[in-house]
Write a protein that holds these residues in place. Structure first.
Motif, PDB file in Angstrom:
ATOM      1  N   THR A   1      -7.123 -12.297   1.440  1.00  0.00           N
ATOM      2  CA  THR A   1      -7.966 -13.125   0.572  1.00  0.00           C
ATOM      3  C   THR A   1      -8.166 -12.422  -0.760  1.00  0.00           C
ATOM      4  OG1 THR A   1      -9.135 -13.991   2.506  1.00  0.00           O
ATOM      5  CG2 THR A   1     -10.180 -14.311   0.362  1.00  0.00           C
ATOM      6  N   VAL A   2      -7.992 -13.174  -1.832  1.00  0.00           N
ATOM      7  CA  VAL A   2      -8.205 -12.647  -3.186  1.00  0.00           C
ATOM      8  C   VAL A   2      -9.452 -13.299  -3.770  1.00  0.00           C
ATOM      9  CG1 VAL A   2      -7.248 -12.373  -5.500  1.00  0.00           C
ATOM     10  CG2 VAL A   2      -5.739 -12.288  -3.510  1.00  0.00           C
ATOM     11  N   THR A   3     -10.380 -12.469  -4.256  1.00  0.00           N
ATOM     12  CA  THR A   3     -11.613 -12.969  -4.855  1.00  0.00           C
ATOM     13  C   THR A   3     -11.819 -12.311  -6.218  1.00  0.00           C
ATOM     14  OG1 THR A   3     -12.982 -11.228  -3.865  1.00  0.00           O
ATOM     15  CG2 THR A   3     -12.650 -13.234  -2.569  1.00  0.00           C
ATOM     16  N   GLY A   4     -12.844 -12.763  -6.915  1.00  0.00           N
ATOM     17  CA  GLY A   4     -13.189 -12.134  -8.191  1.00  0.00           C
ATOM     18  C   GLY A   4     -12.565 -12.838  -9.379  1.00  0.00           C
ATOM     19  N   VAL A   5     -12.281 -12.052 -10.404  1.00  0.00           N
ATOM     20  CA  VAL A   5     -11.821 -12.604 -11.682  1.00  0.00           C
ATOM     21  C   VAL A   5     -10.301 -12.752 -11.665  1.00  0.00           C
ATOM     22  CG1 VAL A   5     -11.935 -12.344 -14.190  1.00  0.00           C
ATOM     23  CG2 VAL A   5     -13.767 -11.432 -12.764  1.00  0.00           C
ATOM     24  N   VAL A   6      -9.848 -13.843 -11.048  1.00  0.00           N
ATOM     25  CA  VAL A   6      -8.432 -14.209 -11.028  1.00  0.00           C
ATOM     26  C   VAL A   6      -8.331 -15.699 -11.298  1.00  0.00           C
ATOM     27  CG1 VAL A   6      -7.681 -12.357  -9.477  1.00  0.00           C
ATOM     28  CG2 VAL A   6      -8.487 -14.520  -8.514  1.00  0.00           C
ATOM     29  N   GLY A   7      -7.118 -16.157 -11.621  1.00  0.00           N
ATOM     30  CA  GLY A   7      -6.950 -17.560 -11.948  1.00  0.00           C
ATOM     31  C   GLY A   7      -7.187 -18.488 -10.776  1.00  0.00           C
ATOM     32  N   ALA A   8      -6.696 -18.110  -9.593  1.00  0.00           N
ATOM     33  CA  ALA A   8      -6.813 -18.963  -8.420  1.00  0.00           C
ATOM     34  C   ALA A   8      -7.213 -18.130  -7.208  1.00  0.00           C
ATOM     35  CB  ALA A   8      -5.495 -19.694  -8.152  1.00  0.00           C
TER      36      ALA A   8
ATOM     37  N   GLN B   1       4.210  -7.540   0.593  1.00  0.00           N
ATOM     38  CA  GLN B   1       3.665  -7.901  -0.716  1.00  0.00           C
ATOM     39  C   GLN B   1       2.690  -6.824  -1.146  1.00  0.00           C
ATOM     40  OE1 GLN B   1       2.829 -12.358  -1.201  1.00  0.00           O
ATOM     41  NE2 GLN B   1       2.649 -12.067   1.013  1.00  0.00           N
ATOM     42  N   ARG B   2       2.920  -6.286  -2.290  1.00  0.00           N
ATOM     43  CA  ARG B   2       2.042  -5.255  -2.830  1.00  0.00           C
ATOM     44  C   ARG B   2       0.922  -5.897  -3.644  1.00  0.00           C
ATOM     45  NH1 ARG B   2       3.665  -0.025  -2.168  1.00  0.00           N
ATOM     46  NH2 ARG B   2       5.714   0.224  -1.210  1.00  0.00           N
ATOM     47  N   LEU B   3      -0.037  -5.067  -4.000  1.00  0.00           N
ATOM     48  CA  LEU B   3      -1.218  -5.571  -4.700  1.00  0.00           C
ATOM     49  C   LEU B   3      -0.845  -6.334  -5.961  1.00  0.00           C
ATOM     50  CD1 LEU B   3      -4.274  -5.715  -5.063  1.00  0.00           C
ATOM     51  CD2 LEU B   3      -4.202  -3.443  -6.099  1.00  0.00           C
ATOM     52  N   LEU B   4       0.083  -5.795  -6.733  1.00  0.00           N
ATOM     53  CA  LEU B   4       0.484  -6.475  -7.967  1.00  0.00           C
ATOM     54  C   LEU B   4       1.117  -7.832  -7.668  1.00  0.00           C
ATOM     55  CD1 LEU B   4       0.741  -6.392 -11.033  1.00  0.00           C
ATOM     56  CD2 LEU B   4       2.922  -5.199 -10.765  1.00  0.00           C
ATOM     57  N   ASP B   5       1.918  -7.921  -6.597  1.00  0.00           N
ATOM     58  CA  ASP B   5       2.525  -9.206  -6.215  1.00  0.00           C
ATOM     59  C   ASP B   5       1.444 -10.236  -5.890  1.00  0.00           C
ATOM     60  OD1 ASP B   5       5.054  -7.958  -6.335  1.00  0.00           O
ATOM     61  OD2 ASP B   5       4.846  -7.251  -4.274  1.00  0.00           O
ATOM     62  N   VAL B   6       0.457  -9.814  -5.110  1.00  0.00           N
ATOM     63  CA  VAL B   6      -0.608 -10.717  -4.682  1.00  0.00           C
ATOM     64  C   VAL B   6      -1.421 -11.207  -5.883  1.00  0.00           C
ATOM     65  CG1 VAL B   6      -2.779 -10.813  -3.399  1.00  0.00           C
ATOM     66  CG2 VAL B   6      -0.751  -9.793  -2.348  1.00  0.00           C
ATOM     67  N   LEU B   7      -1.748 -10.282  -6.793  1.00  0.00           N
ATOM     68  CA  LEU B   7      -2.561 -10.673  -7.955  1.00  0.00           C
ATOM     69  C   LEU B   7      -1.758 -11.507  -8.943  1.00  0.00           C
ATOM     70  CD1 LEU B   7      -4.749  -7.503  -8.622  1.00  0.00           C
ATOM     71  CD2 LEU B   7      -5.299  -9.581  -7.360  1.00  0.00           C
TER      72      LEU B   7
ATOM     73  N   SER C   1      -8.537  -1.628 -13.290  1.00  0.00           N
ATOM     74  CA  SER C   1      -8.704  -0.208 -12.980  1.00  0.00           C
ATOM     75  C   SER C   1      -9.689   0.025 -11.839  1.00  0.00           C
ATOM     76  CB  SER C   1      -9.168   0.559 -14.221  1.00  0.00           C
ATOM     77  OG  SER C   1     -10.467   0.140 -14.599  1.00  0.00           O
ATOM     78  N   ASN C   2     -10.366  -1.030 -11.399  1.00  0.00           N
ATOM     79  CA  ASN C   2     -11.374  -0.888 -10.342  1.00  0.00           C
ATOM     80  C   ASN C   2     -11.229  -1.974  -9.275  1.00  0.00           C
ATOM     81  OD1 ASN C   2     -12.967   1.430 -10.999  1.00  0.00           O
ATOM     82  ND2 ASN C   2     -13.827   0.292 -12.712  1.00  0.00           N
ATOM     83  N   VAL C   3     -10.002  -2.265  -8.868  1.00  0.00           N
ATOM     84  CA  VAL C   3      -9.781  -3.294  -7.849  1.00  0.00           C
ATOM     85  C   VAL C   3     -10.264  -2.761  -6.496  1.00  0.00           C
ATOM     86  CG1 VAL C   3      -8.071  -4.732  -6.693  1.00  0.00           C
ATOM     87  CG2 VAL C   3      -7.813  -4.206  -9.130  1.00  0.00           C
ATOM     88  N   LEU C   4     -10.988  -3.594  -5.781  1.00  0.00           N
ATOM     89  CA  LEU C   4     -11.516  -3.203  -4.473  1.00  0.00           C
ATOM     90  C   LEU C   4     -10.708  -3.882  -3.380  1.00  0.00           C
ATOM     91  CD1 LEU C   4     -13.786  -1.764  -2.848  1.00  0.00           C
ATOM     92  CD2 LEU C   4     -15.049  -3.928  -2.956  1.00  0.00           C
ATOM     93  N   VAL C   5     -10.184  -3.093  -2.442  1.00  0.00           N
ATOM     94  CA  VAL C   5      -9.462  -3.619  -1.284  1.00  0.00           C
ATOM     95  C   VAL C   5     -10.263  -3.241  -0.035  1.00  0.00           C
ATOM     96  CG1 VAL C   5      -7.332  -3.573   0.054  1.00  0.00           C
ATOM     97  CG2 VAL C   5      -7.235  -3.390  -2.446  1.00  0.00           C
ATOM     98  N   ARG C   6     -10.748  -4.255   0.683  1.00  0.00           N
ATOM     99  CA  ARG C   6     -11.470  -4.013   1.932  1.00  0.00           C
ATOM    100  C   ARG C   6     -10.515  -4.212   3.103  1.00  0.00           C
ATOM    101  NH1 ARG C   6     -16.757  -3.247   1.443  1.00  0.00           N
ATOM    102  NH2 ARG C   6     -17.793  -3.920  -0.490  1.00  0.00           N
TER     103      ARG C   6
ATOM    104  N   ARG D   1       0.973   4.954  -5.678  1.00  0.00           N
ATOM    105  CA  ARG D   1      -0.147   4.946  -4.736  1.00  0.00           C
ATOM    106  C   ARG D   1      -1.164   3.865  -5.099  1.00  0.00           C
ATOM    107  NH1 ARG D   1      -3.479   8.621  -5.220  1.00  0.00           N
ATOM    108  NH2 ARG D   1      -4.398   8.503  -3.126  1.00  0.00           N
ATOM    109  N   GLN D   2      -1.213   3.502  -6.372  1.00  0.00           N
ATOM    110  CA  GLN D   2      -2.193   2.523  -6.838  1.00  0.00           C
ATOM    111  C   GLN D   2      -1.668   1.093  -6.736  1.00  0.00           C
ATOM    112  OE1 GLN D   2      -5.135   3.733  -7.399  1.00  0.00           O
ATOM    113  NE2 GLN D   2      -4.507   5.883  -7.392  1.00  0.00           N
ATOM    114  N   ASN D   3      -0.573   0.896  -6.020  1.00  0.00           N
ATOM    115  CA  ASN D   3      -0.034  -0.454  -5.796  1.00  0.00           C
ATOM    116  C   ASN D   3       0.307  -0.594  -4.312  1.00  0.00           C
ATOM    117  OD1 ASN D   3       0.881  -3.056  -6.422  1.00  0.00           O
ATOM    118  ND2 ASN D   3       2.968  -2.332  -6.794  1.00  0.00           N
ATOM    119  N   PRO D   4      -0.710  -0.578  -3.437  1.00  0.00           N
ATOM    120  CA  PRO D   4      -0.466  -0.552  -1.999  1.00  0.00           C
ATOM    121  C   PRO D   4       0.028  -1.893  -1.459  1.00  0.00           C
ATOM    122  CG  PRO D   4      -2.796  -0.808  -2.425  1.00  0.00           C
ATOM    123  CD  PRO D   4      -2.148  -0.576  -3.768  1.00  0.00           C
ATOM    124  N   ILE D   5       0.641  -1.849  -0.281  1.00  0.00           N
ATOM    125  CA  ILE D   5       1.025  -3.061   0.432  1.00  0.00           C
ATOM    126  C   ILE D   5      -0.241  -3.725   0.980  1.00  0.00           C
ATOM    127  CG2 ILE D   5       2.252  -3.958   2.450  1.00  0.00           C
ATOM    128  CD1 ILE D   5       4.298  -1.714   2.057  1.00  0.00           C
TER     129      ILE D   5
END
Length: 365
Positions: free
Chosen positions: A168-175, A186-192, A204-209, A229-233
């Motif tokens: 699930t993606v939340t916060g300041v994104v288009g959709a 899929q890595r974080l950049l792919d998902v966003l 710079s402060n993306v939170l992944v729970r 390391r800052q682009n995890p699966i």
């Protein structure tokens, strides 16, 4: 009574004089005066053609940025089938003959659905456990069980439609919303990218729970510097939150329009562009030798760096164009000595005129 009025008038005049003298903001321009600031952990850097290369691009880390602890990546990445997934199971008994669920017509389109117990039914075998297993594990299980009915069965298992797992993606994104997890990592950049990144999101402060643990990820470090390391699966059940950009702004003060200016996330802004956006410096009141940029950096955690530009020289305009701004920079333009003198004299003369008027009132009583 007359003495009381006199003392009150004089006191009021002194307050006005002090208020007028204390109302100026300034920062020392000369090297001698600036040397005394070192004890306060204030590092003044005069920008020249010799050192602009060192300071052209800010080596900046926001003092509000959180330390990162990105989640680890599975090695190797393996998709685990779950309830709701649709499987294609194909079995060859010999090169010319095929037995399969989903080998033709509507069966191929529909596939075999894994039920809520994480199982699916296959002819002759019965219930086959699928949930939590890879397609290779399911294939090996089916192959072993079909040997009771088929000599040397050749089995293929694949996922026709992925329905079981989501992030699930939340916060300041288009959709914002769910993102389907498939057998392709899929890595974080792919998902966003799929959710739609915006300039207002703080990468710079993306939170992944993940499984009750919170991980802070600096995706911008991957985009800008390739820190993998800052682009995890992203794994099933992950919740990704992009917070709003709170620090991505700069401020202008002094002999210049006082403003708060938002910075674009991916578009560097130069000092020259900032000065132009606020209408330039006050050419009458400003000291063009004293164009300062105040910046707190990791090297000065208890103080700050101050970058000085002397716009008396046309060369400094080129230097200001090369100098890029960092979030939370403060641009300050100090006032000219003559301006300070005029302000001081004006502050003295105005209350003095008032005192003379009060004195005439007192004398008339």
């Amino acid at each position: 009574m007359r003495n009381g009025i006199k003392r009150g008038a004089i006191l009021a005049g002194l307050v006005l004089v002090l208020a007028g003298c204390a109302g100026q903001m300034r920062f020392p321009v000369s090297q001698e005066a600036q040397d005394a600031l070192a004890d306060q952990n204030i590092n003044v850097v005069r920008i020249t053609t010799d050192n602009i290369g060192q300071y052209r691009t800010p080596n900046y880390r926001s003092n509000r940025a959180k330390a990162t602890n990105p989640p680890g990546n599975p090695s190797p990445y393996t998709y685990r089938v779950g309830p709701g997934d649709e499987l294609r199971v194909m079995v060859w008994s010999d090169p010319e003959r095929t037995q399969a669920a989903g080998t033709g017509g509507s069966d191929t389109e529909r596939g075999i659905i894994v039920n809520e117990q994480g199982q699916f039914f296959y002819p002759f075998v019965g219930a086959v456990r699928a949930s939590g297993r890879s397609t290779s594990q399911i294939r090996a299980d089916l192959t072993d069980q079909l040997r009771n009915f088929i000599s040397d069965p050749q089995v293929e298992v694949s996922v026709l439609r992925f329905n079981a797992h989501q992030a699930t993606v939340t916060g300041v994104v288009g959709a914002p919303g769910p993102v389907t997890i498939t057998n392709v990592p899929q890595r974080l950049l792919d998902v966003l990218n799929k959710a739609g990144m915006t300039a207002d999101g703080d990468l710079s402060n993306v939170l992944v729970r993940r499984k009750g643990a919170a991980h802070n990820v600096n995706l911008k470090a991957f985009i800008d510097h390739g820190d993998t390391r800052q682009n995890p699966i992203i794994l099933p059940g992950d919740v990704v939150n992009v917070p709003p950009m709170r620090d991505n702004k700069i401020f202008t003060f002094g002999e210049i329009a006082t403003q708060e200016i938002a910075l674009e996330t991916d578009v560097p802004v130069s000092l020259t562009e900032v000065l132009a956006e606020v209408g330039g410096i006050d050419r009458i009141r400003a000291d063009s030798r004293g164009i300062f940029v105040f910046r707190r950096t990791p090297m000065t955690p208890e103080g700050f760096d101050v970058f000085q530009f002397n716009l008396h020289s046309a060369t400094a305009l080129v230097l200001a164009t090369d100098f890029k701004m960092a979030p939370l920079d403060i641009v300050f333009v100090t006032n000219d000595p003559i301006t300070r003198w005029n302000d001081t004299v004006g502050a003295l003369v105005t209350p003095l005129t008032g005192l003379l008027q009060v004195r005439s009132i007192v004398d008339s009583n």
